[in-house]
Write an enzyme that holds these catalytic residues in place. Structure first.
Site, PDB file in Angstrom:
ATOM      1  N   VAL A 193       0.818  -1.215   0.000  1.00 30.21           N
ATOM      2  CA  VAL A 193       0.000   0.000   0.000  1.00 30.21           C
ATOM      3  C   VAL A 193       0.854   1.269   0.000  1.00 30.21           C
ATOM      4  O   VAL A 193       0.314   2.381   0.009  1.00 30.21           O
ATOM      5  CB  VAL A 193      -0.980   0.042   1.196  1.00 30.21           C
ATOM      6  CG1 VAL A 193      -1.984  -1.088   1.110  1.00 30.21           C
ATOM      7  CG2 VAL A 193      -0.232   0.018   2.518  1.00 30.21           C
ATOM      8  N   LYS A 251      13.211  -0.192  10.047  1.00 33.14           N
ATOM      9  CA  LYS A 251      12.389  -1.279   9.518  1.00 33.14           C
ATOM     10  C   LYS A 251      12.759  -2.519  10.332  1.00 33.14           C
ATOM     11  O   LYS A 251      13.708  -3.239   9.994  1.00 33.14           O
ATOM     12  CB  LYS A 251      12.693  -1.485   8.026  1.00 33.14           C
ATOM     13  CG  LYS A 251      11.904  -2.618   7.363  1.00 33.14           C
ATOM     14  CD  LYS A 251      10.545  -2.169   6.881  1.00 33.14           C
ATOM     15  CE  LYS A 251       9.809  -3.322   6.176  1.00 33.14           C
ATOM     16  NZ  LYS A 251       8.526  -2.900   5.593  1.00 33.14           N
ATOM     17  N   THR A 298       6.443   2.336   2.569  1.00 36.68           N
ATOM     18  CA  THR A 298       7.828   2.808   2.431  1.00 36.68           C
ATOM     19  C   THR A 298       7.870   4.210   1.851  1.00 36.68           C
ATOM     20  O   THR A 298       8.620   5.072   2.334  1.00 36.68           O
ATOM     21  CB  THR A 298       8.633   1.844   1.547  1.00 36.68           C
ATOM     22  OG1 THR A 298       8.627   0.535   2.141  1.00 36.68           O
ATOM     23  CG2 THR A 298      10.070   2.306   1.397  1.00 36.68           C
ATOM     24  N   ASP A 358      13.082  -2.645   1.371  1.00 38.09           N
ATOM     25  CA  ASP A 358      12.482  -1.409   1.874  1.00 38.09           C
ATOM     26  C   ASP A 358      13.528  -0.541   2.565  1.00 38.09           C
ATOM     27  O   ASP A 358      13.502   0.697   2.434  1.00 38.09           O
ATOM     28  CB  ASP A 358      11.348  -1.736   2.852  1.00 38.09           C
ATOM     29  CG  ASP A 358      10.130  -2.299   2.144  1.00 38.09           C
ATOM     30  OD1 ASP A 358      10.023  -2.139   0.918  1.00 38.09           O
ATOM     31  OD2 ASP A 358       9.282  -2.900   2.823  1.00 38.09           O
TER      32      ASP A 358
END
Length: 246
Positions: A21, A45, A24, A59
């Site tokens: 979605v 993260k 990041t 990411d």
């Protein structure tokens, strides 16, 4: 965390209604804008899966590239697994068992080094970390508010309200919602985008803090920062992170 002895983390947990979605992108955009305003904001993260560090596709590497933060990717993402699976399963394939205590301990250098941390989750709040804990348990253990990133288009009302309800069951404060056009170049043809924000606010009681537009894959930090300033209400985020205006 030891709730009696630990100093509270000045952080915000960026979670999503699903994988893909745009957590990041939103995390990096907020970090870039805060840093441009003089805040020494960092990114974290805690666990990621789906690619190897060094590939440029994780990411953590994207967060560093988009924000210009000078950190080693394995510091930002202490636990990285190659398999494109939920963290629990990806870790199991690598012979690792994740624990909340070890995940948090691995982030201590970042917690101590930065004025505030933007912490990006993996997938949504009900993604398993181990046999006993989900992402929501990590958020609760960190004792910080959550920010929900959701798609702008059709289906987002249901996903966002369910995510908010699950967080509320754990008594996690929710700062608000950011809708994200992600990589959907046809989003303008989706009639639901006109009313999605209004209906999310009506039925969830949350505030939609903005709608982040589609950006090309190659985008420099300055454009990223300016886009965040234009599309996201940063004042509530700064208040939650106790950032004093300069």
């Amino acid at each position: 965390m030891n709730k009696d002895n630990e100093e509270p983390i000045r952080g915000l947990f960026i979670t999503g209604t699903d994988t893909g979605v745009g957590k990041t992108m939103v995390t990096a955009a907020i970090a870039a804008a805060l840093r441009a305003d003089g805040c020494q904001a960092g990114v974290w993260k805690p666990v990621q899966s789906g690619a190897c560090l060094g590939s440029g596709e994780t990411d953590a590497e994207r967060l560093l590239q988009l924000t210009g933060i000078k950190e080693q990717p394995d510091t930002v993402a202490p636990y990285t697994f190659e398999a494109p699976l939920a963290p629990m399963l990806a870790a199991r394939l690598a012979g690792v068992t994740l624990t909340l205590q070890e995940l948090i301990a691995a982030g201590k250098p970042l917690i101590e080094r930065y004025d505030a941390l933007l912490i990006e989750g993996a997938g949504g709040v009900a993604v398993p970390l181990n046999e006993d804990a989900l992402i929501v348990d990590l958020i609760a253990e960190l004792q910080i508010p959550a920010l929900i990133v959701a798609r702008s288009g059709l289906g987002t009302i249901n996903h966002t309200i369910l995510t908010a309800a699950f967080l509320s069951q754990y008594r996690i404060p929710i700062l608000g919602v950011i809708l994200n056009d992600c990589d959907d170049q046809e989003i303008q043809n989706d009639p639901s985008v006109v009313t999605n924000a209004e209906l999310i606010e009506k039925y969830s009681g949350l505030t939609v803090l903005g709608r982040f537009p589609f950006l090309p894959a190659e985008v420099h930090t300055e454009l990223f920062m300016h886009t965040a300033r234009k599309s996201i209400q940063l004042a509530p985020i700064k208040k939650a992170l106790k950032i004093v205006p300069r």
